[in-house]
Motif scaffolding. Structure first.
Motif, PDB file in Angstrom:
ATOM      1  N   GLY A   1      20.208  35.675  27.259  1.00  0.00           N
ATOM      2  CA  GLY A   1      20.434  34.256  27.067  1.00  0.00           C
ATOM      3  C   GLY A   1      21.885  33.857  26.923  1.00  0.00           C
ATOM      4  O   GLY A   1      22.184  32.723  26.552  1.00  0.00           O
ATOM      5  N   HIS A   2      22.802  34.779  27.199  1.00  0.00           N
ATOM      6  CA  HIS A   2      24.216  34.430  27.161  1.00  0.00           C
ATOM      7  C   HIS A   2      24.968  35.292  28.167  1.00  0.00           C
ATOM      8  O   HIS A   2      24.472  36.300  28.643  1.00  0.00           O
ATOM      9  CB  HIS A   2      24.799  34.621  25.748  1.00  0.00           C
ATOM     10  N   ASP A   3      26.171  34.859  28.513  1.00  0.00           N
ATOM     11  CA  ASP A   3      26.999  35.578  29.481  1.00  0.00           C
ATOM     12  C   ASP A   3      28.123  36.301  28.749  1.00  0.00           C
ATOM     13  O   ASP A   3      28.598  35.843  27.710  1.00  0.00           O
ATOM     14  CB  ASP A   3      27.589  34.603  30.504  1.00  0.00           C
ATOM     15  N   TYR A   4      28.580  37.390  29.330  1.00  0.00           N
ATOM     16  CA  TYR A   4      29.671  38.155  28.717  1.00  0.00           C
ATOM     17  C   TYR A   4      30.369  38.973  29.790  1.00  0.00           C
ATOM     18  O   TYR A   4      29.855  39.151  30.904  1.00  0.00           O
ATOM     19  CB  TYR A   4      29.129  39.077  27.609  1.00  0.00           C
ATOM     20  N   LEU A   5      31.536  39.469  29.462  1.00  0.00           N
ATOM     21  CA  LEU A   5      32.290  40.296  30.392  1.00  0.00           C
ATOM     22  C   LEU A   5      31.544  41.607  30.639  1.00  0.00           C
ATOM     23  O   LEU A   5      31.004  42.208  29.712  1.00  0.00           O
ATOM     24  CB  LEU A   5      33.685  40.602  29.829  1.00  0.00           C
ATOM     25  N   GLY A   6      31.515  42.041  31.871  1.00  0.00           N
ATOM     26  CA  GLY A   6      30.853  43.301  32.196  1.00  0.00           C
ATOM     27  C   GLY A   6      29.474  43.135  32.798  1.00  0.00           C
ATOM     28  O   GLY A   6      28.845  44.120  33.183  1.00  0.00           O
ATOM     29  N   GLU A   7      28.994  41.898  32.913  1.00  0.00           N
ATOM     30  CA  GLU A   7      27.706  41.686  33.577  1.00  0.00           C
ATOM     31  C   GLU A   7      27.847  41.965  35.072  1.00  0.00           C
ATOM     32  O   GLU A   7      28.930  41.830  35.645  1.00  0.00           O
ATOM     33  CB  GLU A   7      27.229  40.248  33.350  1.00  0.00           C
ATOM     34  N   PRO A   8      26.729  42.344  35.731  1.00  0.00           N
ATOM     35  CA  PRO A   8      26.811  42.705  37.162  1.00  0.00           C
ATOM     36  C   PRO A   8      27.392  41.624  38.053  1.00  0.00           C
ATOM     37  O   PRO A   8      28.070  41.939  39.039  1.00  0.00           O
ATOM     38  CB  PRO A   8      25.347  42.999  37.520  1.00  0.00           C
ATOM     39  N   TRP A   9      27.166  40.363  37.741  1.00  0.00           N
ATOM     40  CA  TRP A   9      27.675  39.302  38.612  1.00  0.00           C
ATOM     41  C   TRP A   9      29.204  39.263  38.624  1.00  0.00           C
ATOM     42  O   TRP A   9      29.801  38.688  39.531  1.00  0.00           O
ATOM     43  CB  TRP A   9      27.127  37.934  38.202  1.00  0.00           C
ATOM     44  N   GLY A  10      29.839  39.861  37.629  1.00  0.00           N
ATOM     45  CA  GLY A  10      31.290  39.832  37.570  1.00  0.00           C
ATOM     46  C   GLY A  10      31.967  40.995  38.266  1.00  0.00           C
ATOM     47  O   GLY A  10      33.205  41.080  38.262  1.00  0.00           O
ATOM     48  N   ASN A  11      31.175  41.881  38.888  1.00  0.00           N
ATOM     49  CA  ASN A  11      31.768  43.032  39.569  1.00  0.00           C
ATOM     50  C   ASN A  11      32.448  42.613  40.877  1.00  0.00           C
ATOM     51  O   ASN A  11      31.969  41.723  41.583  1.00  0.00           O
ATOM     52  CB  ASN A  11      30.706  44.088  39.867  1.00  0.00           C
ATOM     53  N   GLU A  12      33.511  43.304  41.203  1.00  0.00           N
ATOM     54  CA  GLU A  12      34.205  43.052  42.463  1.00  0.00           C
ATOM     55  C   GLU A  12      33.409  43.655  43.609  1.00  0.00           C
ATOM     56  O   GLU A  12      32.982  44.802  43.538  1.00  0.00           O
ATOM     57  CB  GLU A  12      35.615  43.657  42.407  1.00  0.00           C
TER      58      GLU A  12
ATOM     59  N   LEU B   1      33.167  37.099  41.563  1.00  0.00           N
ATOM     60  CA  LEU B   1      32.676  35.924  40.859  1.00  0.00           C
ATOM     61  C   LEU B   1      33.212  35.956  39.428  1.00  0.00           C
ATOM     62  O   LEU B   1      33.098  36.965  38.737  1.00  0.00           O
ATOM     63  CB  LEU B   1      31.144  35.922  40.847  1.00  0.00           C
ATOM     64  N   THR B   2      33.834  34.862  39.006  1.00  0.00           N
ATOM     65  CA  THR B   2      34.368  34.785  37.645  1.00  0.00           C
ATOM     66  C   THR B   2      33.879  33.511  36.964  1.00  0.00           C
ATOM     67  O   THR B   2      33.555  32.518  37.617  1.00  0.00           O
ATOM     68  CB  THR B   2      35.914  34.789  37.652  1.00  0.00           C
ATOM     69  N   ASP B   3      33.848  33.563  35.656  1.00  0.00           N
ATOM     70  CA  ASP B   3      33.435  32.414  34.869  1.00  0.00           C
ATOM     71  C   ASP B   3      34.537  31.359  34.909  1.00  0.00           C
ATOM     72  O   ASP B   3      35.688  31.629  34.572  1.00  0.00           O
ATOM     73  CB  ASP B   3      33.162  32.864  33.430  1.00  0.00           C
ATOM     74  N   ALA B   4      34.191  30.153  35.324  1.00  0.00           N
ATOM     75  CA  ALA B   4      35.171  29.069  35.416  1.00  0.00           C
ATOM     76  C   ALA B   4      35.359  28.341  34.094  1.00  0.00           C
ATOM     77  O   ALA B   4      36.205  27.453  34.001  1.00  0.00           O
ATOM     78  CB  ALA B   4      34.749  28.075  36.494  1.00  0.00           C
ATOM     79  N   THR B   5      34.584  28.711  33.070  1.00  0.00           N
ATOM     80  CA  THR B   5      34.668  28.001  31.787  1.00  0.00           C
ATOM     81  C   THR B   5      35.420  28.797  30.735  1.00  0.00           C
ATOM     82  O   THR B   5      35.246  28.572  29.543  1.00  0.00           O
ATOM     83  CB  THR B   5      33.256  27.673  31.274  1.00  0.00           C
ATOM     84  N   THR B   6      36.257  29.739  31.163  1.00  0.00           N
ATOM     85  CA  THR B   6      37.045  30.520  30.204  1.00  0.00           C
ATOM     86  C   THR B   6      38.382  29.858  29.899  1.00  0.00           C
ATOM     87  O   THR B   6      39.161  30.378  29.098  1.00  0.00           O
ATOM     88  CB  THR B   6      37.306  31.934  30.750  1.00  0.00           C
ATOM     89  N   GLN B   7      38.658  28.735  30.547  1.00  0.00           N
ATOM     90  CA  GLN B   7      39.903  28.010  30.317  1.00  0.00           C
ATOM     91  C   GLN B   7      39.597  26.621  29.784  1.00  0.00           C
ATOM     92  O   GLN B   7      38.455  26.170  29.777  1.00  0.00           O
ATOM     93  CB  GLN B   7      40.705  27.924  31.625  1.00  0.00           C
TER      94      GLN B   7
ATOM     95  N   ASN C   1      32.695  34.214  25.143  1.00  0.00           N
ATOM     96  CA  ASN C   1      32.234  35.567  25.477  1.00  0.00           C
ATOM     97  C   ASN C   1      32.935  36.150  26.700  1.00  0.00           C
ATOM     98  O   ASN C   1      33.114  37.364  26.796  1.00  0.00           O
ATOM     99  CB  ASN C   1      30.723  35.576  25.717  1.00  0.00           C
ATOM    100  N   THR C   2      33.293  35.307  27.657  1.00  0.00           N
ATOM    101  CA  THR C   2      33.921  35.798  28.889  1.00  0.00           C
ATOM    102  C   THR C   2      35.429  35.560  28.915  1.00  0.00           C
ATOM    103  O   THR C   2      36.079  35.875  29.907  1.00  0.00           O
ATOM    104  CB  THR C   2      33.279  35.122  30.115  1.00  0.00           C
ATOM    105  N   MET C   3      35.955  35.028  27.853  1.00  0.00           N
ATOM    106  CA  MET C   3      37.394  34.783  27.779  1.00  0.00           C
ATOM    107  C   MET C   3      38.137  36.100  27.572  1.00  0.00           C
ATOM    108  O   MET C   3      37.766  36.916  26.723  1.00  0.00           O
ATOM    109  CB  MET C   3      37.708  33.824  26.628  1.00  0.00           C
ATOM    110  N   GLU C   4      39.183  36.305  28.378  1.00  0.00           N
ATOM    111  CA  GLU C   4      40.011  37.493  28.200  1.00  0.00           C
ATOM    112  C   GLU C   4      40.732  37.405  26.857  1.00  0.00           C
ATOM    113  O   GLU C   4      41.286  36.361  26.500  1.00  0.00           O
ATOM    114  CB  GLU C   4      41.039  37.610  29.323  1.00  0.00           C
ATOM    115  N   LEU C   5      40.721  38.508  26.116  1.00  0.00           N
ATOM    116  CA  LEU C   5      41.351  38.511  24.806  1.00  0.00           C
ATOM    117  C   LEU C   5      42.865  38.638  24.902  1.00  0.00           C
ATOM    118  O   LEU C   5      43.590  38.181  24.021  1.00  0.00           O
ATOM    119  CB  LEU C   5      40.778  39.641  23.946  1.00  0.00           C
ATOM    120  N   ARG C   6      43.331  39.247  25.978  1.00  0.00           N
ATOM    121  CA  ARG C   6      44.762  39.382  26.188  1.00  0.00           C
ATOM    122  C   ARG C   6      45.255  38.306  27.144  1.00  0.00           C
ATOM    123  O   ARG C   6      44.513  37.840  28.000  1.00  0.00           O
ATOM    124  CB  ARG C   6      45.093  40.777  26.742  1.00  0.00           C
TER     125      ARG C   6
END
Length: 375
Positions: A86-97, A111-117, A244-249
């Protein structure tokens, strides 16, 4: 005797005339040959150019087809992703190159999350008129985060009052009225008085490039360049940021992501302390925060308003190489709730004619402690 001489002179005269005629014919022949040769070269060049153009169009059409095909691949990958949590996070299959390699075509899509900014259109809320400038209650939470973000660039030291003025100009750019929001606000009168006059949009942002036209930003291109890695433009307001998908660095250096510094006490317009952000970095699980309560617990005393756990918009960045043709495309996709299975639908396509140049910090600093900026 005279008759013989007359005949001899006539013979010589006829011989000279024949020689003259032969010379004229030879010159005409040479001219014709030269003309035919020139026309042949011209027609051959035009023919080769036509072939090259046709080949380029054909390869371009093929490359475009491959780019649009990546959208279908993204939909399939998203449909097979694990959505039970029920939530998205870094490392899910849809985010693979996804590499592209087929019959002379090579490339990559991701595919990247457009709501991290921070979405600029989330700033469109009107100010609370009865609250003065400098009061946090005057602004919505996205507006407070934008004010804090503007204060997080060491090489562009902005005070809180300057950040508020810049926000006022951004809000005036989007609102439909002609009333300036404050000392930093700007409506048609300001933009029409410029050396090259233009009008404000009086509507939501369509592209990030519009920010270069807003008062304050039009005089500070370096600030716009810094913001490009932390703000985005989505077709609606109220989207929020997916923590959840926002880069920490930071995407432009080795430090902490500036957006994490914008999550602070709702009663403060200053960025959060880095020590507080370090705790968040340690607290976020690899699979992301599962509930809103988990987010609130990770940010004690901070405002978590419009911090989300799911992505509503996605960017698909694809690039392919076919012979001499290199094409890149960016597609904005959103969750398609009309289907019985999870999938995406395309709502915007942008051709990318050159790879975007992000300003990043090098690891080495000069003797003065200043970091070199590389475009």
């Amino acid at each position: 005797m005279r008759a013989c001489l007359r005949c001899l002179n006539n013979s010589r005269r006829n011989s000279n005339f024949n020689t003259y005629q032969q010379g004229t014919v030879l010159v005409l022949v040479l001219l014709i040959v030269a003309l035919v040769a020139a026309l042949s070269v011209k027609f051959a060049a035009q023919y080769q150019l036509g072939l090259a153009r046709a080949e380029t169009r054909w390869h371009g059409a093929q490359a475009r087809s491959f780019l649009e095909g990546t959208e279908e691949v993204a939909k399939l990958m998203f449909a097979t992703a694990d959505i039970e949590q029920g939530h998205d996070y870094l490392g899910e299959p849809w985010g693979n190159e996804v590499p592209i390699d087929d019959d002379g075509v090579s490339g990559v899509a991701r595919l990247t999350d457009a709501t991290t900014q921070l979405n600029l259109n989330d700033l469109a809320t009107a100010f609370t008129a009865e609250k003065p400038v400098g009061s946090p209650e005057r602004y919505s939470e996205p507006q407070r985060r934008f004010i804090r973000l503007l204060q997080t660039f060491p090489d562009i030291p902005l005070g809180q009052d300057q950040a508020e003025y810049l926000l006022e100009a951004v809000v005036d750019w989007m609102d439909p009225d002609e009333n300036e929001s404050g000392q930093g606000g700007a409506e048609s009168n300001y933009y029409q008085s410029m050396p090259e006059p233009y009008l404000p949009a009086n509507a939501l942002f369509k592209t990030l490039d519009e920010l270069r036209l807003v008062r304050g930003f039009n005089e500070n291109p370096l600030l716009v360049l810094r913001l490009m890695s932390f703000v985005t433009v989505l077709p609606q307001s109220g989207v929020g940021m997916n923590i959840n998908t926002m880069e920490l660095r930071s995407p432009v250096g080795k430090g902490i992501n500036n957006l994490l510094l914008t999550i602070n006490d709702p009663g403060s317009l200053s960025p959060a302390a880095e020590s507080d952000v370090q705790q968040v970095i340690k607290a976020r699980p690899e699979t992301g925060f599962a509930t809103d309560e988990d987010i609130r617990n990770a940010f004690p005393g901070k405002s978590t308003d419009q911090l989300t756990r799911t992505a509503t918009f996605f960017w698909l960045n694809a690039s392919v190489q076919l012979v001499d043709q290199r094409r890149s495309m960016r597609s904005l996709m959103t969750r398609d709730k009309s289907q019985n299975r999870p999938t995406l639908k395309v709502i915007q396509r942008d051709d990318v004619f050159e790879l975007p140049t992000a300003v990043r910090k090098t690891e080495d600093e000069d003797e003065d402690g200043e970091t070199e900026l590389v475009e």
